[in-house]
Each structure stands twice: as structure tokens, then as C-alpha cells.
Enzyme design. Structure first.
Site, PDB file in Angstrom:
ATOM      1  N   CYS A   2       0.874  -1.179   0.000  1.00 15.81           N
ATOM      2  CA  CYS A   2       0.000   0.000   0.000  1.00 15.81           C
ATOM      3  C   CYS A   2       0.905   1.222   0.000  1.00 15.81           C
ATOM      4  CB  CYS A   2      -0.863   0.029   1.251  1.00 15.81           C
ATOM      5  SG  CYS A   2      -1.915  -1.419   1.443  1.00 15.81           S
ATOM      6  N   ARG A  27       1.539   1.479  -6.047  1.00 10.73           N
ATOM      7  CA  ARG A  27       1.603   0.529  -4.943  1.00 10.73           C
ATOM      8  C   ARG A  27       0.229  -0.075  -4.626  1.00 10.73           C
ATOM      9  NH1 ARG A  27       6.359   1.212  -2.019  1.00 10.73           N
ATOM     10  NH2 ARG A  27       5.413   0.189  -0.226  1.00 10.73           N
ATOM     11  N   TRP A  76      -3.744  -1.554  -1.394  1.00 13.54           N
ATOM     12  CA  TRP A  76      -3.751  -2.798  -2.176  1.00 13.54           C
ATOM     13  C   TRP A  76      -4.184  -3.862  -1.185  1.00 13.54           C
ATOM     14  CZ3 TRP A  76      -3.557  -4.159  -7.091  1.00 13.54           C
ATOM     15  CH2 TRP A  76      -3.285  -5.480  -7.426  1.00 13.54           C
ATOM     16  N   ASN A 102       0.828  -0.067   6.127  1.00 10.32           N
ATOM     17  CA  ASN A 102       1.219  -0.901   4.997  1.00 10.32           C
ATOM     18  C   ASN A 102       1.935  -2.101   5.585  1.00 10.32           C
ATOM     19  OD1 ASN A 102       2.192  -1.950   2.555  1.00 10.32           O
ATOM     20  ND2 ASN A 102       4.021  -0.681   2.629  1.00 10.32           N
ATOM     21  N   GLY A 103       1.485  -3.295   5.259  1.00 10.08           N
ATOM     22  CA  GLY A 103       2.117  -4.492   5.811  1.00 10.08           C
ATOM     23  C   GLY A 103       1.057  -5.497   6.207  1.00 10.08           C
ATOM     24  N   GLU A 534       8.971 -21.712 -18.063  1.00  8.38           N
ATOM     25  CA  GLU A 534       8.833 -20.314 -17.652  1.00  8.38           C
ATOM     26  C   GLU A 534       9.963 -19.471 -18.262  1.00  8.38           C
ATOM     27  OE1 GLU A 534       6.482 -18.738 -16.480  1.00  8.38           O
ATOM     28  OE2 GLU A 534       7.299 -16.926 -15.593  1.00  8.38           O
ATOM     29  N   LYS A 538       9.291 -16.317 -20.774  1.00  7.72           N
ATOM     30  CA  LYS A 538       9.814 -14.963 -20.506  1.00  7.72           C
ATOM     31  C   LYS A 538      10.596 -14.470 -21.722  1.00  7.72           C
ATOM     32  CE  LYS A 538       7.876 -14.087 -17.799  1.00  7.72           C
ATOM     33  NZ  LYS A 538       6.994 -14.720 -16.879  1.00  7.72           N
ATOM     34  N   GLU A 541       8.195 -13.655 -24.691  1.00  2.00           N
ATOM     35  CA  GLU A 541       7.246 -12.549 -24.597  1.00  2.00           C
ATOM     36  C   GLU A 541       7.908 -11.187 -24.520  1.00  2.00           C
ATOM     37  OE1 GLU A 541       4.536 -12.410 -21.245  1.00  2.00           O
ATOM     38  OE2 GLU A 541       6.032 -13.271 -19.921  1.00  2.00           O
ATOM     39  N   HIS A 557      13.278 -37.730 -29.036  1.00  2.00           N
ATOM     40  CA  HIS A 557      12.094 -38.174 -29.784  1.00  2.00           C
ATOM     41  C   HIS A 557      11.714 -37.180 -30.876  1.00  2.00           C
ATOM     42  CE1 HIS A 557      11.613 -41.497 -27.037  1.00  2.00           C
ATOM     43  NE2 HIS A 557      11.758 -40.648 -26.032  1.00  2.00           N
ATOM     44  N   LYS A 656      -1.711  -7.257 -19.856  1.00  3.56           N
ATOM     45  CA  LYS A 656      -1.412  -7.821 -18.534  1.00  3.56           C
ATOM     46  C   LYS A 656      -2.498  -8.821 -18.130  1.00  3.56           C
ATOM     47  CE  LYS A 656       0.840  -8.096 -14.617  1.00  3.56           C
ATOM     48  NZ  LYS A 656       2.040  -8.948 -14.680  1.00  3.56           N
TER      49      LYS A 656
HETATM   50  O1  M6R Z   1      -3.467 -13.143 -14.352  1.00  6.43           O
HETATM   51  P1  M6R Z   1      -3.117 -14.565 -14.731  1.00  6.43           P
HETATM   52  O2  M6R Z   1      -2.114 -15.165 -13.824  1.00  6.43           O
HETATM   53  O3  M6R Z   1      -4.332 -15.427 -14.845  1.00  6.43           O
HETATM   54  O4  M6R Z   1      -2.467 -14.453 -16.151  1.00  6.43           O
HETATM   55  C1  M6R Z   1      -2.080 -15.618 -16.829  1.00  6.43           C
HETATM   56  C2  M6R Z   1      -1.206 -15.305 -18.014  1.00  6.43           C
HETATM   57  O5  M6R Z   1      -1.857 -14.446 -18.899  1.00  6.43           O
HETATM   58  C3  M6R Z   1       0.125 -14.681 -17.571  1.00  6.43           C
HETATM   59  O6  M6R Z   1       0.818 -15.505 -16.686  1.00  6.43           O
HETATM   60  C4  M6R Z   1       0.998 -14.396 -18.804  1.00  6.43           C
HETATM   61  O7  M6R Z   1       1.402 -15.596 -19.364  1.00  6.43           O
HETATM   62  C5  M6R Z   1       2.185 -13.519 -18.416  1.00  6.43           C
HETATM   63  N1  M6R Z   1       2.357 -12.478 -19.367  1.00  6.43           N
HETATM   64  C6  M6R Z   1       3.451 -14.285 -18.312  1.00  6.43           C
HETATM   65  O8  M6R Z   1       4.542 -13.465 -18.064  1.00  6.43           O
END
Ligand code: M6R
Length: 661
Positions: A2, A27, A76, A102-103, A534, A538, A541, A557, A656
Site C-alpha cells: 500500500c 503501490r 492494495w 502498509n504491511g 517459464e 519470458k 514474450e 524423440h 497484462k
Molecule cells: O493473471 P493470470 O495469472 O491469470 O495471467 C495468466 C497469463 O496471462 C500470464 O501468466 C501471462 O502468461 C504472463 N504475461 C506471463 O509473463
């Protein structure tokens, strides 16, 4: 996470508080509120309309009385819905004590019960509100409970001068000069309010940045911190300021100080004085601020992604807070699904997308190994279309940072429709998924602004470990010594993540070597496979490099046909199960001319001998390793993207939160 701001000694207090909140919205923005203090008492306004909260608060503030001191908060949510009655500042029973926090008050429930039994009227569902009532009690115990009486504390507040409150005062009395005065020789001699706050905080477990204002001494603010940050400032005109972060004070304060852990501060017009846990005066640490506003909101980092990577140790620690108990159990008090119901579960079905799906793959290994419960993991967008077999003995676990991803939301709904119990792991309080599921386990990573999930992914892994251990314990699948060992290992994870984060420089050098790679193959086995997935996600994307992840044993395979001299291979080669087999796969790609980058445990020269470059990480328990091992892969992707001059926070074509199917 927060945002907090407080000021005393400026007739424009309202404007400065509102401006500060706007700069702290990164925040959190679930609600906003402020309190102003004047000899007539405290005046409060709050709004909880999501992203409109601050605008709505601003409208209410048009009717505010004139005041030169106040505190404000942007929230938050972590405990309690993001509603107006949960918005800060919180007041005590009499409305004379206002608190912004905050905490996380780890023993908040216990304190609420105790305070309610003592006759306190708690008006919110938050952990924070207890602080106002604890201060109320301590003021009363000090004989200062009635703000209408004599000026409590007896501290003389001199306009523009030093203040005799016992701390070492940083004054702004003489133009341009710094006067230190009022130090009381190490004895606890702060104001009544400071003493009350210190004694209140002695009853609290958890983390806090807290600022208190009291109608009995309305131009004095008292602040304290443990874990959650606070900075102090003084303006040229003598206003004393406190905030969660520097951006709120930029252009207002001309000098800055940082409050260290377990320190407190008293602010009066013209001076700030700091004290330790016993009330003894301490010298605050000066902070040189050279940032502009945008840099300051990113905490001096070049972008939100690097800031959020750096916040990961805190995100993990906060997610564990209160859930790894001293009695050796993993607790999920807030989850709303009872232990009997969890004992009756005979299958777990995890649904998630993207990074959240990768967290789910790690959770499968942990839940199956520790709790001996079968786990299926589905990409949420596929789940309902495969006609999954679910019933009332299935626990559907939806994992989602936002809690709004429509594919995951629909998958959770589908599970619910078939009678399954539903539990959601998410970062946003009161999100659609959190509202609809039978239970919620919140990650406590604070808002994540970069599109690439980083700190929320680690917080998900942390929350899922707590869930897996809890399931194991309620089902009697894990003995006490094993549970104790795992809990201790989990407790060390934030420090290990911090160690990994600190090695960014070395990772960026490796990233520079990959900047012109056309394809990168990520390999892993067992827990290393979700980490590889993962890492590849990263890289794709944010750096737009084609990256694919494989369970290393699958290479022969088919995919190995793609390996030729110059191909880049990144393998998660920490000492987790199947390390030997993974290394055999690494040999295979090496002998075909691939450039090999290995994530390896510190000091593991045997692994390093097969690598062209090594990303070192500290070792931990195999099932916990993904939280540490993924860090250099986030940094690798970041480094490649930056080397290519790309915007890491806003990669092309991505949002996002994905709210369309
Ligand atoms: O908000 P969510 O965790 O449901 O979102 C899922 C994916 O859209 C999210 O993890 C996406 O793959 C990210 N951009 C990965 O960095």
C-alpha cells in the site's frame, strides 16, 4: 503493498496528501483515504471505487476543513474486501486516533478477538484496524485517552524549531541550516503518542509501516516501521513529511532520510526525530535523492520488470507470513475450506494460463509427493472442452495473478458447476475468481505492473507450497520431522531468492551473448521442466526470440533434429531429481555443436564443466528449487530484451490481463 503519506506543518496539507497518493498509486489503488487533524478533531474521507478511488476522494476533500497536518493511504487489499469500510485511515472507538498501515499484522485475528472481548468496536475486516485500537488502549493506560483534556505528552511544539520529544531532532529552524537538538541522552522520552505506538507495536507480529495521528496532539505524527519501508522528509518551509516511498515527497521535501527496521519517528512542524524500540533516540540515515518522478516510481530501476524482479524476496516472504507456523504446521486459516473437506478430497485439478500454469506444474509435483494426492494440471482454456471427470471430491485449484483471466475463471466455474470444491490462488483481492471460489489463498506480491509475470509467479509458487504442505498435514501424509525440515527450508527461501536476484550483473553478461540467437531451446527435467517452460515464455514474450522448452528426455524423440552448431540451449541443471539424466541430454546437444548455458548450484564444478556459460544459484530442497532457479532465467530474458532495445514492461501484442477467450 500500500502507499502511505503524512505531513505536518503546511497549510496545503490536503493538496500535498492527494498529490502524494497519486504518485503512490503504483503501490495499489483499491481504495484511498485521508485524515486531517485540527484543534477541532480529526476529519476523515475515504473512497473505494477501484481506479476511480483517488478522484472520488479528491471530490470529497473539496469540503475538508483547513488543516496543516494529515495522513493518507492508497490500498492494495490483503485482508478484507476493497470496500470503503476497509479503506484506511482506520480510527479507534472514539475517532480520536487515526492509523494508516502498509504491511501485514500476522496476529491480527488474535488481536481482533482480544480487543472485541475488551469492548472495542471494530469497524472493518482489516488486520490494520487493530493498530488504532491498540494505540487507543495504550493512550488510555498512559492517562491520555481523552483528547479533549490537557495537551497530552507535554511536548512543546515550537514552530519551525527543534522539538523536545526525546529523539534526535532534525530541524529546519534556521534557514538552510540543520539543527539537531532535543536528544535526550538515550532515554525513552518521546511524546505520549510515540510511547503508545511503541507499546502497541510490541503486541504485533508481522510487518508494518504505520503512521498515527491523534486528535489530542493533532499536529504531531508518529511513524514506525518493520520490513515495510518509510522515508522521512523536511521541506524548505519546515513541513515534516513521511511516506512509503520517495515519489510521494518529490518536489515537496528538500532533504530525505530513511527509517530503518524497528525504528520510529515523530514529526512536528519544523522537525523530525527518530527513536528505537525502547524509545531511545537514534540518528536517521540520510538519503540522497537525485531521481525525477518517473525514475522514483520505479524506485530508481530502469523499468518495472527489473524492480519487480528485485521485489521477489519480499513477495515470497510476505506470502509465507503467518502461514508457516512456529508449531511446524502450514496454516491456511483464511481459506474457508475446512480440514474435513480437504481430507475428503481424492483428486486435485489445477487450471491456469501462462506463468500461472507453470506454477501449477510445480504444484503437481509437490502435492503428489508430499500429500500423496493425484493432481491433474490443465491449461485453463482447454479444460472444460475435454469434458473432465470431476465431482464433489475434486478440489479445483485456479491459479491466476489477476483473478480475472477469463479462461481460468470459466474453468473454475466449470468445476463448481460439477460440484467440485474450488480454491483460487490469486494476487488481487476481491477479483472475480476470488469472489466466486469456495476458498482463496492470496499471494501478497503487491501490484505487478510489468506485463511479464515475475514476482507474482514466485509468490504463486510460495503459496502453492504452503497449500501442498497443508494438504499433506491434514491428510496425515507427512511426518512431523519431514514437515519441520520443509518448513525450515521454506523459511530460508526469501534469502536464497535475494542471493539469486543479486547476481543480475553476471546474468546480463550471458544475456549479451544470446542477443543475436534466433532460436533458444530450454531443457529441464522434473521440477526443472516447469522452470524451463517459464524461462522460455519470458524470453519469447519480452525479447521476441523463438524459445521452446522440452522435458530433456523428450529431446531424442524429435526436437534434437533442430540442434546444429550455433543453436543455443539453456538447461536447468541444479541438483534436483534426474540431474544425472539431464546431464546426459546436455552432453547430446553439446556434441552436436550447441552453445550451452546451464543453471547450476553454487560450487558445482562438475556441472559447470559442460557449460559455455553458467548461471549460478544457491541450492535448496528440490521441490522448492523453482523459486530460486527461475530467477536467472527472468534476468536472462530481461537482459536479451534490453540488449535489443525493447520495452520490457509493455511487450507487443500482449495485455497484462486477458479477459477474452
Ligand atoms: O493473471 P493470470 O495469472 O491469470 O495471467 C495468466 C497469463 O496471462 C500470464 O501468466 C501471462 O502468461 C504472463 N504475461 C506471463 O509473463
Amino acid at each position: 503493498m500500500c502507499g502511505i503519506i503524512g505531513i505536518t506543518g503546511d497549510g496545503e496539507a490536503v493538496e500535498i496528501l492527494l498529490e502524494g497518493l497519486a504518485r503512490l498509486e503504483y503501490r495499489g489503488y483499491d481504495s484511498a483515504g485521508l485524515v486531517l487533524g485540527s484543534p477541532d478533531g480529526l476529519w476523515r474521507a475515504r473512497a473505494a471505487t477501484g481506479t476511480r478511488s483517488l478522484g472520488d476522494l479528491r471530490k470529497q476533500a473539496e469540503g475538508a476543513p483547513g488543516a496543516c497536518a494529515g495522513v493518507a493511504h492508497t490500498r492494495w487489499a490483503t485482508h478484507g474486501h476493497p470496500t470503503e469500510h476497509n479503506a484506511h485511515p482506520h480510527l479507534d472507538c472514539s475517532g480520536a486516533v487515526a492509523v494508516v498501515h502498509n504491511g501485514i499484522v500476522e496476529n491480527g485475528q488474535e488481536l481482533r478477538r482480544r480487543l472485541a472481548a475488551a469492548g472495542h468496536r471494530l469497524a472493518s475486516d482489516t488486520d490494520s484496524e487493530v493498530l488504532a485500537h491498540l494505540v487507543e488502549e495504550e493512550l488510555a493506560a498512559a492517562g491520555a485517552g481523552d483528547p479533549g483534556g490537557d495537551t497530552p505528552g507535554g511536548a512543546a511544539i515550537g514552530a519551525g524549531g527543534g522539538v523536545t520529544t526525546g529523539g534526535e531532532a532534525i530541524g529546519a529552524g534556521s534557514p538552510g541550516g540543520v539543527t539537531t537538538g532535543g536528544a535526550a541522552g538515550g532515554a525513552a522520552a518521546g511524546s505520549v503518542l510515540a510511547g503508545a505506538l511503541r507499546r502497541a507495536l510490541a503486541q504485533v507480529r508481522g510487518s508494518y509501516a504505520v503512521v498515527v495521528q491523534w486528535a489530542g496532539d493533532p499536529e504531531r505524527l508518529v511513524a514506525a516501521r518493520r520490513v515495510s519501508p518509510l522515508v522521512l522528509g523536511l521541506s524548505a518551509g519546515g513541513a515534516a513529511l513521511v511516506a512509503s516511498d520517495v515519489p510521494a515527497l518529490l518536489g515537496r521535501a528538500e532533504r530525505f532520510w530513511v527509517l530503518d527496521d524497528d525504528q520510529g519517528a515523530e514529526l512536528v512542524p519544523g522537525a523530525v526525530s527518530c527513536f528505537g524500540t525502547a524509545g531511545e533516540p537514534v540518528a536517521p540515515r540520510a538519503l540522497a535523492v537525485t531521481w525525477d518522478l518517473e525514475q522514483a516510481q520505479k524506485g530508481g530501476f530502469a523499468d518495472f520488470m527489473s524492480k519487480e524482479i528485485a521485489e521477489q524476496p519480499q513477495a515470497v516472504a510476505d506470502t509465507f507470513l503467518g502461514r508457516l507456523r512456529a508449531d511446524g504446521t502450514a496454516g491456511l486459516d483464511e481459506v474457508r475450506i475446512g480440514e474435513d473437506a480437504l481430507r475428503a478430497v481424492d483428486k486435485v485439478a489445477v487450471v491456469a494460463c501462462g506463468s500461472s500454469y507453470h506454477a501449477g506444474l510445480v504444484a503437481k509435483l509437490a502435492i503428489e509427493h508430499w500429500a500423496r494426492l493425484p493432481v491433474e494440471v490443465d491449461i485453463a482454456s482447454e479444460f472444460r472442452y475435454r469434458d473432465p471427470v470431476l465431482d464433489e471430491r475434486t478440489l479445483v485449484v485456479g491459479i491466476s495473478q489477476s483473478g480475472e483471466t477469463v479462461d481460468t475463471l470459466q474453468a473454475v466455474r466449470h468445476g463448481r458447476g460439477l460440484g467440485a470444491r474450488t480454491l483460487v490462488i490469486c494476487n488481487v483481492v476481491d477479483s472475480s475468481m476470488a469472489r466466486e471460489a469456495d476458498g482463496v489463498l492470496y499471494t501478497r506480491a503487491g501490484p505487478e505492473i510489468g506485463v511479464a509475470a515475475t514476482k507474482t509467479h514466485l509468490a504463486q509458487l510460495a503459496a502453492l507450497d504452503v497449500l501442498a504442505l497443508h494438504l499433506a498435514q491434514v491428510r496425515g501424509a507427512l511426518g512431523g520431522p519431514d514437515a519441520g525440515r520443509l518448513l525450515a527450508a521454506l523459511g530460508r527461501v526469501p534469502d536464497l531468492v535475494a542471493e539469486a536476484v543479486a547476481r543480475a550483473g553476471a546474468v546480463l553478461e550471458v544475456a549479451d551473448r544470446l542477443r543475436s540467437a534466433r532460436d533458444v531451446f530450454f531443457l529441464g527435467r522434473h521440477v526443472g521442466y516447469p522452470v524451463a517452460l517459464e524461462g522460455a515464455l519470458k524470453l519469447k514474450e519480452i525479447s521476441y526470440v523463438r524459445a521452446e522448452a522440452y522435458p530433456a528426455g523428450e529431446l531424442k524423440h524429435g526436437p534434437i533434429a533442430l540442434i546444429e552448431p550455433g543453436a543455443a540451449v539453456v538447461a536447468v541443471a541444479t541438483r534436483t531429481p534426474l540431474w544425472e539424466k539431464l546431464m546426459a541430454n546436455v552432453e547430446e546437444v553439446r556434441s552436436r555443436g550447441a552453445t550451452v548455458v546451464l543453471v547450476a548450484n553454487d560450487g558445482d564444478d562438475e556441472t559447470a564443466s559442460l557449460a559455455d556459460a553458467v548461471l549460478w544459484v544457491p541450492p535448496t530442497e528440490p521441490l522448492l528449487a523453482p523459486m530460486v532457479d527461475v530467477v536467472p532465467l527472468q534476468q536472462l530474458a530481461y537482459g536479451v530484451a534490453r540488449a535489443k532495445g525493447l520495452d520490457v514492461d509493455r511487450p507487443r501484442n500482449l495485455a497484462k490481463t486477458v479477459t477474452v477467450e
